[in-house]
Write a protein that holds these residues in place. Structure first.
Motif, mmCIF file in Angstrom:
data_model
loop_
_atom_site.group_PDB
_atom_site.id
_atom_site.type_symbol
_atom_site.label_atom_id
_atom_site.label_comp_id
_atom_site.label_asym_id
_atom_site.label_seq_id
_atom_site.Cartn_x
_atom_site.Cartn_y
_atom_site.Cartn_z
ATOM 1 N N ASN A 194 -1.148 13.668 5.214
ATOM 2 C CA ASN A 194 -1.810 12.787 4.265
ATOM 3 C C ASN A 194 -2.549 13.586 3.197
ATOM 4 O O ASN A 194 -3.339 14.470 3.499
ATOM 5 C CB ASN A 194 -2.809 11.897 5.020
ATOM 6 C CG ASN A 194 -3.579 10.979 4.099
ATOM 7 O OD1 ASN A 194 -3.033 10.482 3.116
ATOM 8 N ND2 ASN A 194 -4.847 10.746 4.424
ATOM 9 N N LEU A 217 0.850 11.296 9.088
ATOM 10 C CA LEU A 217 1.375 10.006 8.679
ATOM 11 C C LEU A 217 2.440 9.567 9.678
ATOM 12 O O LEU A 217 3.464 10.242 9.853
ATOM 13 C CB LEU A 217 1.977 10.099 7.279
ATOM 14 C CG LEU A 217 1.009 10.543 6.172
ATOM 15 C CD1 LEU A 217 1.735 10.655 4.833
ATOM 16 C CD2 LEU A 217 -0.169 9.588 6.055
ATOM 17 N N ALA A 260 3.540 -0.922 3.983
ATOM 18 C CA ALA A 260 2.966 0.366 3.567
ATOM 19 C C ALA A 260 4.056 1.415 3.626
ATOM 20 O O ALA A 260 4.913 1.385 4.516
ATOM 21 C CB ALA A 260 1.794 0.762 4.459
ATOM 22 N N ARG A 302 -1.467 -3.179 7.882
ATOM 23 C CA ARG A 302 -0.356 -3.526 8.764
ATOM 24 C C ARG A 302 -0.721 -4.712 9.655
ATOM 25 O O ARG A 302 0.128 -5.567 9.930
ATOM 26 C CB ARG A 302 0.014 -2.314 9.631
ATOM 27 C CG ARG A 302 0.502 -1.102 8.861
ATOM 28 C CD ARG A 302 1.797 -1.343 8.150
ATOM 29 N NE ARG A 302 2.874 -1.744 9.067
ATOM 30 C CZ ARG A 302 4.123 -1.979 8.708
ATOM 31 N NH1 ARG A 302 4.471 -1.865 7.434
ATOM 32 N NH2 ARG A 302 5.028 -2.331 9.597
ATOM 33 N N THR A 338 -8.725 6.027 5.161
ATOM 34 C CA THR A 338 -7.424 6.027 5.856
ATOM 35 C C THR A 338 -7.279 4.840 6.810
ATOM 36 O O THR A 338 -6.153 4.457 7.140
ATOM 37 C CB THR A 338 -7.255 7.334 6.647
ATOM 38 O OG1 THR A 338 -8.415 7.549 7.464
ATOM 39 C CG2 THR A 338 -7.099 8.522 5.704
ATOM 40 N N VAL A 370 0.858 -1.183 0.000
ATOM 41 C CA VAL A 370 0.000 0.000 0.000
ATOM 42 C C VAL A 370 0.893 1.231 0.000
ATOM 43 O O VAL A 370 1.850 1.301 0.787
ATOM 44 C CB VAL A 370 -0.943 0.036 1.224
ATOM 45 C CG1 VAL A 370 -1.872 1.254 1.150
ATOM 46 C CG2 VAL A 370 -1.766 -1.245 1.324
ATOM 47 N N THR A 392 -2.762 0.710 -4.411
ATOM 48 C CA THR A 392 -2.613 -0.664 -3.956
ATOM 49 C C THR A 392 -3.204 -1.599 -4.997
ATOM 50 O O THR A 392 -3.880 -1.159 -5.930
ATOM 51 C CB THR A 392 -3.281 -0.884 -2.583
ATOM 52 O OG1 THR A 392 -2.944 -2.191 -2.105
ATOM 53 C CG2 THR A 392 -4.790 -0.755 -2.677
ATOM 54 N N VAL A 423 0.890 5.506 0.042
ATOM 55 C CA VAL A 423 0.124 6.726 0.320
ATOM 56 C C VAL A 423 0.940 7.930 -0.133
ATOM 57 O O VAL A 423 2.163 7.958 0.046
ATOM 58 C CB VAL A 423 -0.213 6.835 1.823
ATOM 59 C CG1 VAL A 423 -0.783 8.209 2.167
ATOM 60 C CG2 VAL A 423 -1.196 5.736 2.218
ATOM 61 N N ARG A 433 0.476 4.046 10.362
ATOM 62 C CA ARG A 433 -0.939 4.418 10.438
ATOM 63 C C ARG A 433 -1.107 5.870 10.033
ATOM 64 O O ARG A 433 -0.153 6.648 9.989
ATOM 65 C CB ARG A 433 -1.511 4.198 11.836
ATOM 66 C CG ARG A 433 -0.817 4.969 12.942
ATOM 67 C CD ARG A 433 -1.410 4.614 14.294
ATOM 68 N NE ARG A 433 -0.696 5.272 15.363
ATOM 69 C CZ ARG A 433 -1.273 5.846 16.422
ATOM 70 N NH1 ARG A 433 -2.585 5.848 16.515
ATOM 71 N NH2 ARG A 433 -0.548 6.411 17.352
ATOM 72 N N LEU A 471 -3.970 7.262 -2.635
ATOM 73 C CA LEU A 471 -3.283 6.021 -2.308
ATOM 74 C C LEU A 471 -3.287 5.070 -3.490
ATOM 75 O O LEU A 471 -4.050 5.225 -4.446
ATOM 76 C CB LEU A 471 -3.866 5.352 -1.062
ATOM 77 C CG LEU A 471 -5.296 4.833 -1.081
ATOM 78 C CD1 LEU A 471 -5.401 3.470 -1.735
ATOM 79 C CD2 LEU A 471 -5.832 4.744 0.339
ATOM 80 N N ILE A 528 -4.894 1.539 6.240
ATOM 81 C CA ILE A 528 -3.461 1.405 6.536
ATOM 82 C C ILE A 528 -3.265 0.543 7.771
ATOM 83 O O ILE A 528 -2.463 -0.404 7.772
ATOM 84 C CB ILE A 528 -2.800 2.785 6.726
ATOM 85 C CG1 ILE A 528 -2.979 3.639 5.467
ATOM 86 C CG2 ILE A 528 -1.316 2.615 7.068
ATOM 87 C CD1 ILE A 528 -2.415 3.030 4.212
#
Length: 448
Positions: free
Chosen positions: A167, A140, A210, A204, A197, A124, A173, A126, A149, A171, A200
């Motif tokens: 942020n 972030l 990420a 994880r 959001t 992922v 992915t 961002v 996160r 994003l 994330i």
């Protein structure tokens, strides 16, 4: 690897105080949404999905004007960014590749930045930025190059609020990963919304990687108000000006020149102060655009000279070495090589042959109140000052019209056309008329 885009464009934009959907407000001659689409188009996406809501019909129409293959889905209820992405998932069913989520009100992100996100190795990715004033942006949380996160300002501790890496919301992915994580989102928060959001933390928790790709803060500018719109316009104009100057164009007063997203200007062209380029304008090399011109939907060839105070409207085609001077308006008209239109003239729906001279005050009377008609003027003709050419009409090559003429019939090649009433002089009549008028004026003043 295949790429798809999801562009979120459902918001109402109440701070814009407008009946027009926020993403349809324009900068550099194109809607905000179109700028996001153009940025994404630089990746040659296999599919593009627009999530519309407020003003969905208008948003759909605008999106398909820019890309007829785009798919539009409707978010009936605006329940957060995660919910918006959920609406797009069925349209991407069967897709295998990476998905980039963009925002229709964020027009300044460059294709190169999006490519960096595609090239990043993490599961992922961002898009973040170092904020001069982080304010209420989401922060972030990164450790040893890994994003752990995204924390919203209202939920952040004092220590977390001191983080300046913020942020953007964009994003990237794999579609399968996005689908799985987004479908698992929960709305157990104060706003009752599904936050994109949150994926994330979920990623994880699954053991996925990420990371953050960064860009200049200016690229992430979102438009939420008229002030933001003006700031986005200013930023886009600065970018476009820098690009044309880098390509060999002289802007003598750059801050006063306004360009459209699709303006093309050739090298060694000189553009004076206070020139506005509307959409669809191409200027070839070694031309000169003098101050206070407005150009839209036109083509200007090498060595042409335009202005000052000229207006070229859609369909104006200027060949090489044409001169269009001050207070001249040209619309849907072809001017062949070497034509001179010095000043105070309107040419609409016409074709003017090479090296013809158009005198001051000439007008092609192209509209009869119902339909438009064309005027044809041959090569090396001479149109005298204050000529009215009542279309449809033609003037042959090498012909001449006398100043002050109203031309209602075709003029043969090499002929002289005179179309004006015979002048009569009445000795002493002017003095008598002035005396009569002065007497009437005095009489009226006494009555009042």
């Amino acid at each position: 690897m295949a790429t798809a885009l999801i562009i979120l464009a459902a918001g109402q934009g109440t701070r814009m105080n407008s009946d027009l959907p926020k993403v349809l407000h324009r900068i550099a001659g194109a809607p905000l949404l179109a700028h996001a689409m153009m940025s994404g188009a630089g990746l040659s996406p296999e599919r593009t999905v627009i999530v519309a809501g407020h003003g969905a019909e208008a948003v759909t129409r605008a999106a398909r004007e820019w890309d007829g293959a785009v798919e539009v889905v409707i978010q009936e209820r605006q329940e957060g960014t995660g919910h918006a992405v959920q609406q797009a998932l069925p349209a991407l069913e069967g897709f295998e590749g990476r998905v980039i989520v963009l925002y229709g009100d964020t027009p300044l992100i460059r294709p190169e930045t999006l490519q960096q996100m595609l090239d990043a190795p993490s599961d992922v990715v961002v898009l973040g930025f170092e904020a001069a004033d982080p304010g209420r942006y989401g922060r972030l949380v990164v450790h040893l190059g890994q994003l752990y996160r995204i924390i919203e300002y209202k939920d952040a501790t004092d220590e977390e609020r001191r983080i300046t890496l913020c942020n953007s919301g964009v994003l990237c992915t794999e579609f399968s990963t996005l689908k799985r994580l987004v479908q698992a989102l929960r709305n157990d928060n104060v706003a009752g919304e599904y936050y994109l959001t949150d994926i994330i933390g979920a990623a994880r928790a699954e053991g996925l990687t990420a990371e953050v790709v960064t860009c200049p803060e200016a690229e992430t500018l979102g438009v939420n108000s008229r002030a933001d719109l003006a700031a986005a316009e200013a930023a886009m104009q600065a970018r476009l000006r820098a690009e044309v100057m880098e390509n060999g164009v002289t802007l003598s007063a750059p801050d006063t020149v306004f360009l459209s997203h699709d303006t093309v200007i050739g090298r060694d062209t000189i553009v004076g102060p206070h020139v506005v380029f509307g959409t669809g304008t191409t200027v070839e090399s070694e031309a000169e655009i003098l101050p206070y011109c407005h150009l839209e939907g036109c083509h200007i060839s090498r060595g042409a000279r335009v202005g000052p105070f000229a207006r070229l409207r859609p369909g104006a085609e200027l060949a090489e070495d044409v001169h269009v001077g001050n207070f001249v308006e040209v619309k849907n008209t072809i001017l062949d090589e070497g034509v001179k239109v010095g000043h105070l003239t309107y040419l609409g729906d016409a074709h003017v042959g090479e090296h013809t001279n158009i005198g001051a005050g000439t007008i092609t009377c192209n509209y009869d109140g119902v339909m438009k008609h064309r005027t044809e003027i041959g090569a090396r003709a001479f149109i005298g000052s204050d000529t009215m050419l009542v279309a449809p009409v033609s003037v042959g090559a090498g012909a001449m019209t006398a100043s002050g003429s109203v031309i209602t019939e075709d003029v043969p090649e090499n002929a002289l056309a005179l179309g004006r009433a015979r002048q009569q002089n009445k000795p002493g009549f002017a003095a008598k008329l002035f005396d009569l008028l002065k007497a009437k004026k005095a009489s009226r003043q006494k009555e009042t």
